[in-house]
Write a protein that holds these residues in place. Structure first.
Motif, mmCIF file in Angstrom:
data_model
loop_
_atom_site.group_PDB
_atom_site.id
_atom_site.type_symbol
_atom_site.label_atom_id
_atom_site.label_comp_id
_atom_site.label_asym_id
_atom_site.label_seq_id
_atom_site.Cartn_x
_atom_site.Cartn_y
_atom_site.Cartn_z
ATOM 1 N N LEU A 40 20.245 58.252 13.603
ATOM 2 C CA LEU A 40 19.164 58.082 12.636
ATOM 3 C C LEU A 40 17.850 57.810 13.346
ATOM 4 C CD1 LEU A 40 21.022 55.771 10.088
ATOM 5 C CD2 LEU A 40 20.393 58.167 9.715
ATOM 6 N N ASP A 41 16.759 58.215 12.712
ATOM 7 C CA ASP A 41 15.417 57.944 13.219
ATOM 8 C C ASP A 41 14.874 56.746 12.436
ATOM 9 O OD1 ASP A 41 12.972 58.063 14.442
ATOM 10 O OD2 ASP A 41 12.222 59.736 13.228
ATOM 11 N N PHE A 42 14.910 55.569 13.052
ATOM 12 C CA PHE A 42 14.498 54.334 12.390
ATOM 13 C C PHE A 42 12.986 54.143 12.479
ATOM 14 C CE2 PHE A 42 18.930 53.501 13.632
ATOM 15 C CZ PHE A 42 19.453 53.135 12.394
ATOM 16 N N VAL A 60 14.516 53.251 8.561
ATOM 17 C CA VAL A 60 15.096 54.050 7.488
ATOM 18 C C VAL A 60 14.947 53.291 6.171
ATOM 19 C CG1 VAL A 60 17.274 54.888 6.545
ATOM 20 C CG2 VAL A 60 16.726 55.283 8.952
ATOM 21 N N GLN A 107 16.110 57.793 3.768
ATOM 22 C CA GLN A 107 14.973 58.580 4.232
ATOM 23 C C GLN A 107 14.540 58.036 5.580
ATOM 24 O OE1 GLN A 107 12.113 60.584 1.762
ATOM 25 N NE2 GLN A 107 10.453 59.472 2.756
ATOM 26 N N GLN A 108 14.575 58.890 6.584
ATOM 27 C CA GLN A 108 14.294 58.475 7.947
ATOM 28 C C GLN A 108 12.792 58.497 8.243
ATOM 29 O OE1 GLN A 108 17.375 60.142 10.774
ATOM 30 N NE2 GLN A 108 17.704 61.513 9.024
ATOM 31 N N SER A 164 15.887 63.346 4.916
ATOM 32 C CA SER A 164 16.735 62.507 4.075
ATOM 33 C C SER A 164 18.178 62.984 4.099
ATOM 34 C CB SER A 164 16.230 62.511 2.625
ATOM 35 O OG SER A 164 14.925 61.972 2.542
#
Length: 400
Positions: A336-338, A340, A382-383, A388
């Motif tokens: 994941l791209d934090f 989030v 949603q990142q 998403s």
């Protein structure tokens, strides 16, 4: 060659396993991350009113402490610019002597609301705690004959002039209604049997005319249901009943109800005595009471303390005491791209217009929500990059 093929197969199986825990979705969150809110405030240094909308946005994503701190920044800016400061001028010691008892606020309110046709509670627009408290009263008020809930922040686009279906509450129902706490309060009201109505003046009406039109709209709606009681959820000082007030030169909506309709509502102020980011922003009386739950001060004669132009003043506890957090962990195999934003919907919701029943911000694979999740919950992440995904039930686990 065999080892390479086996390795590739292993990685492929891992990928399949990870993908079974989520799926891509098209979803645009109406909310902003804490970092995005902070950057927006930092970039708008010429506007001393920039803190208020930021506080609201923090509240929407469950960052209540940041919301309160941002609101206090607004108060600091107003004090520096205009010398404005809204602190009690009466003797705290005298009030504590006159009203020595701290009684659960719900008990005091319900004892008095039974004999009124109108009960008005207010909110600070950055404080979800106030919405949650009004929410907690609705079932008992319904038992007392209250059948309608009017909200300053609500927009009703129904031909009947009211909302009586939870699915009618959407992202088009008003800016503040996008706070999950607000939306859940309204949905619960409808499920109990309330009709929801709007009463705000249109956005071209200000000042004294706004207060008068609010009262006229409430009275006009009440005439349609002469045998029913009404709950009003207002903002800030609009509920003030006193002839004069320290905020404006004109009577507020609460006073206008007296003048236009001969109505004496029960008014409950929530926004004066609540926690701040530091003692410097708290009323001295609040620091003396130090509530551990929502309380109202009373005395042996059955009288209750109210100020700020209201019949009753609620003292709210520090954030977190009333809403224990539920902790969750997203499967660490999901990259994941934090940060989030975690949105929790019901499986019957139309994700294009529904307001989630909870929102949280995750800066790692673990996050907390004041609301529990179950098998019917639809979790959308949603990142930071805007992508998403829908998190499957196998993609996260409860930690408590």
């Amino acid at each position: 060659m065999f080892r390479l093929t086996a390795s590739l197969c292993f990685l492929f199986l891992l990928s399949l396993q990870s993908c079974s825990k989520y799926e891509p979705v098209t979803f645009a969150s109406p909310y902003s991350s804490s970092e995005a809110i902070r950057q927006e405030v930092a970039s708008d240094t010429g506007n001393i009113f920039r803190f208020e909308p930021a506080a609201k946005q923090y509240a929407f994503i469950g960052q209540e402490e940041l919301a309160i701190a941002m609101w206090d920044s607004s108060r600091s800016a107003l004090k520096r610019a205009y010398g404005w400061e809204d602190l009690d001028t009466f003797s705290t010691d005298q009030v504590m002597r006159d009203f020595p008892n701290t009684i659960p606020a719900k008990k005091v309110i319900l004892e008095q609301s039974a004999s009124h046709r109108f009960t008005i509670l207010n909110e600070a627009h950055h404080n979800s705690q106030h919405r949650a408290f009004t929410h907690s009263l609705l079932e008992d008020l319904y038992d007392q004959g209250y059948r309608h809930l009017g909200a300053e922040a609500l927009i009703v686009n129904e031909p009947a002039g009211f909302i009586d279906d939870p699915q009618q509450i959407s992202t088009e129902s008003g800016t503040y209604v996008q706070d999950p706490e607000f939306a859940e309060m309204l949905k619960h009201a409808v499920e109990l049997g309330y009709k929801l109505f709007e009463y705000e003046a249109n956005d071209t009406i200000y000042g004294a005319d706004r207060e008068r039109v609010q009262a006229e709209n409430i009275l006009r709606y009440a005439e349609r249901f002469p045998n029913d009681k009404l709950v009003i959820h207002s903002g800030f000082g609009h509920l003030i009943e006193s002839e004069t007030n320290k905020y404006t030169e004109w009577p507020q909506m609460g006073r206008q109800l007296h003048l236009l309709g001969g109505v004496d509502p029960l008014t409950v102020d929530q926004e004066r005595y609540h926690p701040a980011s530091s003692p410097a922003f708290e009323q001295a009386l609040y620091r003396s009471v130090r509530p551990q739950e929502a309380v109202i001060l009373t005395n042996g004669a059955g009288e209750a303390f109210g100020t700020n132009g209201a019949d009753l003043s609620v003292f709210h506890p520090p954030v977190g005491l009333t809403s224990p957090l539920n902790k969750f962990r997203i499967d660490r195999s999901i990259a994941l791209d934090f940060p989030v934003l975690v949105h929790a919907f019901r499986d019957t919701d139309d994700l294009s217009v529904a307001i989630p029943f909870a929102v949280a911000e995750a800066t790692s694979h673990e996050f907390s929500m004041s609301t529990a999740l179950d098998k019917s919950s639809v979790i959308i992440l949603q990142q930071a990059d805007g992508i998403s995904i829908r998190l499957m039930r196998s993609g996260y686990q409860a930690l408590n």
